[in-house]
Write a protein that holds these residues in place. Structure first.
Motif, PDB file in Angstrom:
ATOM      1  N   GLN A 137       0.844  -1.194   0.000  1.00 11.52           N
ATOM      2  CA  GLN A 137       0.000   0.000   0.000  1.00 11.52           C
ATOM      3  C   GLN A 137       0.877   1.242   0.000  1.00 11.52           C
ATOM      4  N   ASN A 138       0.467   2.254  -0.752  1.00  9.83           N
ATOM      5  CA  ASN A 138       1.243   3.497  -0.853  1.00  9.83           C
ATOM      6  C   ASN A 138       0.958   4.415   0.324  1.00  9.83           C
ATOM      7  N   CYS A 139       1.625   4.186   1.456  1.00  9.37           N
ATOM      8  CA  CYS A 139       1.643   5.216   2.481  1.00  9.37           C
ATOM      9  C   CYS A 139       2.401   6.406   1.887  1.00  9.37           C
ATOM     10  N   THR A 140       1.917   7.615   2.124  1.00  6.53           N
ATOM     11  CA  THR A 140       2.545   8.806   1.548  1.00  6.53           C
ATOM     12  C   THR A 140       2.887   9.809   2.636  1.00  6.53           C
ATOM     13  N   ILE A 141       4.118  10.284   2.614  1.00  9.58           N
ATOM     14  CA  ILE A 141       4.501  11.419   3.454  1.00  9.58           C
ATOM     15  C   ILE A 141       4.391  12.663   2.582  1.00  9.58           C
ATOM     16  N   VAL A 142       3.571  13.601   3.002  1.00  7.07           N
ATOM     17  CA  VAL A 142       3.382  14.835   2.230  1.00  7.07           C
ATOM     18  C   VAL A 142       3.757  16.004   3.132  1.00  7.07           C
ATOM     19  N   TRP A 143       4.528  16.966   2.582  1.00  8.92           N
ATOM     20  CA  TRP A 143       4.960  18.052   3.457  1.00  8.92           C
ATOM     21  C   TRP A 143       4.994  19.398   2.750  1.00  8.92           C
ATOM     22  N   CYS A 144       4.931  20.410   3.601  1.00 10.47           N
ATOM     23  CA  CYS A 144       5.005  21.824   3.211  1.00 10.47           C
ATOM     24  C   CYS A 144       6.473  22.219   3.195  1.00 10.47           C
ATOM     25  N   THR A 145       6.978  22.630   2.040  1.00  5.72           N
ATOM     26  CA  THR A 145       8.401  22.943   1.937  1.00  5.72           C
ATOM     27  C   THR A 145       8.762  24.241   2.673  1.00  5.72           C
ATOM     28  N   ALA A 146       7.758  25.102   2.898  1.00  2.00           N
ATOM     29  CA  ALA A 146       8.044  26.357   3.607  1.00  2.00           C
ATOM     30  C   ALA A 146       8.301  26.125   5.085  1.00  2.00           C
ATOM     31  N   THR A 147       7.615  25.130   5.662  1.00  2.00           N
ATOM     32  CA  THR A 147       7.710  24.899   7.107  1.00  2.00           C
ATOM     33  C   THR A 147       8.339  23.554   7.456  1.00  2.00           C
ATOM     34  N   MET A 148       8.445  22.665   6.477  1.00  3.76           N
ATOM     35  CA  MET A 148       8.909  21.281   6.682  1.00  3.76           C
ATOM     36  C   MET A 148       8.018  20.539   7.678  1.00  3.76           C
TER      37      MET A 148
ATOM     38  N   GLU B 280      12.471  10.628   8.974  1.00  5.42           N
ATOM     39  CA  GLU B 280      13.765  11.165   9.419  1.00  5.42           C
ATOM     40  C   GLU B 280      14.643  11.536   8.230  1.00  5.42           C
ATOM     41  N   GLN B 281      14.658  10.669   7.214  1.00  2.97           N
ATOM     42  CA  GLN B 281      15.484  10.940   6.037  1.00  2.97           C
ATOM     43  C   GLN B 281      15.002  12.177   5.286  1.00  2.97           C
ATOM     44  N   ALA B 282      13.693  12.426   5.304  1.00  6.55           N
ATOM     45  CA  ALA B 282      13.145  13.606   4.624  1.00  6.55           C
ATOM     46  C   ALA B 282      13.401  14.886   5.427  1.00  6.55           C
ATOM     47  N   GLY B 283      13.708  14.732   6.706  1.00  7.12           N
ATOM     48  CA  GLY B 283      13.990  15.896   7.534  1.00  7.12           C
ATOM     49  C   GLY B 283      12.766  16.728   7.861  1.00  7.12           C
ATOM     50  N   VAL B 284      11.617  16.052   7.989  1.00  2.09           N
ATOM     51  CA  VAL B 284      10.362  16.764   8.237  1.00  2.09           C
ATOM     52  C   VAL B 284       9.846  16.454   9.634  1.00  2.09           C
ATOM     53  N   THR B 285       8.918  17.291  10.096  1.00  2.00           N
ATOM     54  CA  THR B 285       8.258  17.089  11.380  1.00  2.00           C
ATOM     55  C   THR B 285       6.796  16.733  11.126  1.00  2.00           C
ATOM     56  N   VAL B 286       6.388  15.554  11.533  1.00  2.00           N
ATOM     57  CA  VAL B 286       5.010  15.113  11.305  1.00  2.00           C
ATOM     58  C   VAL B 286       4.086  15.794  12.311  1.00  2.00           C
ATOM     59  N   GLU B 287       3.031  16.435  11.805  1.00  2.00           N
ATOM     60  CA  GLU B 287       2.086  17.101  12.694  1.00  2.00           C
ATOM     61  C   GLU B 287       0.725  16.423  12.744  1.00  2.00           C
ATOM     62  N   LYS B 288       0.470  15.472  11.829  1.00  2.63           N
ATOM     63  CA  LYS B 288      -0.803  14.747  11.871  1.00  2.63           C
ATOM     64  C   LYS B 288      -0.743  13.539  10.956  1.00  2.63           C
TER      65      LYS B 288
ATOM     66  N   VAL C  52      -8.111  20.327   5.424  1.00 10.56           N
ATOM     67  CA  VAL C  52      -7.068  19.873   6.344  1.00 10.56           C
ATOM     68  C   VAL C  52      -5.790  20.619   5.995  1.00 10.56           C
ATOM     69  N   THR C  53      -5.056  20.983   7.021  1.00 11.49           N
ATOM     70  CA  THR C  53      -3.839  21.759   6.817  1.00 11.49           C
ATOM     71  C   THR C  53      -2.615  20.896   7.126  1.00 11.49           C
ATOM     72  N   VAL C  54      -1.555  21.154   6.370  1.00  9.25           N
ATOM     73  CA  VAL C  54      -0.244  20.557   6.630  1.00  9.25           C
ATOM     74  C   VAL C  54       0.749  21.699   6.493  1.00  9.25           C
ATOM     75  N   GLY C  55       1.286  22.166   7.614  1.00  4.15           N
ATOM     76  CA  GLY C  55       2.087  23.388   7.548  1.00  4.15           C
ATOM     77  C   GLY C  55       1.216  24.509   6.995  1.00  4.15           C
ATOM     78  N   GLU C  56       1.692  25.143   5.915  1.00  2.00           N
ATOM     79  CA  GLU C  56       0.916  26.220   5.279  1.00  2.00           C
ATOM     80  C   GLU C  56       0.023  25.712   4.150  1.00  2.00           C
ATOM     81  N   LEU C  57       0.078  24.411   3.875  1.00  2.00           N
ATOM     82  CA  LEU C  57      -0.732  23.835   2.803  1.00  2.00           C
ATOM     83  C   LEU C  57      -2.167  23.625   3.267  1.00  2.00           C
ATOM     84  N   ARG C  58      -3.101  23.801   2.346  1.00  2.00           N
ATOM     85  CA  ARG C  58      -4.518  23.560   2.628  1.00  2.00           C
ATOM     86  C   ARG C  58      -5.063  22.567   1.599  1.00  2.00           C
ATOM     87  N   PHE C  59      -5.550  21.445   2.094  1.00  2.00           N
ATOM     88  CA  PHE C  59      -6.116  20.409   1.238  1.00  2.00           C
ATOM     89  C   PHE C  59      -7.632  20.407   1.367  1.00  2.00           C
TER      90      PHE C  59
END
Length: 219
Positions: free
Chosen positions: A18-29, A48-56, A121-128
């Motif tokens: 299954q395609n679990c996906t990590i999606v992130w805002c490049t402005a805020t990581m 960890e390799q992507a260097g992002v902080t998961v918020e949800k 739903v928001t991810v960093g500054e992104l709005r979906f």
């Protein structure tokens, strides 16, 4: 665009790939993990390799390969779960039972936020934008980021195929309506990551998909 506002990485999980996906805002990581069905150690390494902080955590629907380890991952990371629609309560309540059937760990839960059409739903500054897309499951939702012409569609649509509808609460005519009435209006140029297989665009599927191409539906 040298630095697009959104980036996404697919992390195949579970024996069902299954395609679990990590999606992130490049402005805020700041990031979301979408459909963490299993293999959470693998998901955490990718984060960890992507260097992002998961918020949800975001869920398209409640099937075991998409939601089985959502609760353990949310607890490890200390983040909320958003999605799917409440009509998928049926599936989320039986994740342990389905997990035993598939040989996958399944932990039942209720999300922190059920989603309905029109929600954002928001991810960093992104709005979906959230769209209800029943058919594969009764409570399936998809996430669309208009500025990026990008969607996460779970098991509604695949490259060359569509979601199965032979499981409880599946409905094939409803699935076709979800694709043609909710996805196609988002535009042919919209790229999508499905729950399994390779990414594609809505335009490519309207041209070539044997189940929902314009030609197939006109027949």
């Amino acid at each position: 665009m040298s630095n697009p506002p959104l980036r996404a990485q697919i992390v195949p999980v579970t024996p069902i790939q299954q395609n679990c996906t990590i999606v992130w805002c490049t402005a805020t990581m700041r990031a979301a993990v979408v459909d963490p069905g299993g293999d959470i150690a693998k998901i955490r390494r990718a984060v960890e390799q992507a260097g992002v902080t998961v918020e949800k955590i975001l869920l398209t629907h409640g099937h075991i390969d998409h939601a089985g380890e959502a609760k353990p991952l949310a607890d490890e990371l200390g983040v909320p779960i958003e999605g799917s629609h409440e009509a998928d309560r049926f599936w989320l309540a039986r994740l342990d039972e389905d997990g035993r059937s598939w040989g996958i760990r399944g932990v039942p839960f209720e999300p922190d936020r059920w989603l309905v059409e029109g929600d954002v739903v928001t991810v960093g500054e992104l709005r979906f934008d959230v769209y209800e897309t029943p058919g594969h499951t009764a409570g399936h939702v998809v996430f669309h980021h208009p500025p990026s012409r990008f969607a996460l569609v779970g098991d509604v649509l695949f490259q060359g195929s569509v979601g199965r509808t032979d499981l409880p609460q599946g409905n094939h005519p409803q699935l076709i309506r979800s694709i043609t009435e909710k996805l196609w209006p988002l535009g042919n140029e919209t790229a999508f990551i499905p729950g399994h297989g390779q990414p594609s665009t809505f335009g490519h599927e309207r041209e070539h998909n044997m189940f929902v191409s314009d030609r197939a539906l006109a027949a």
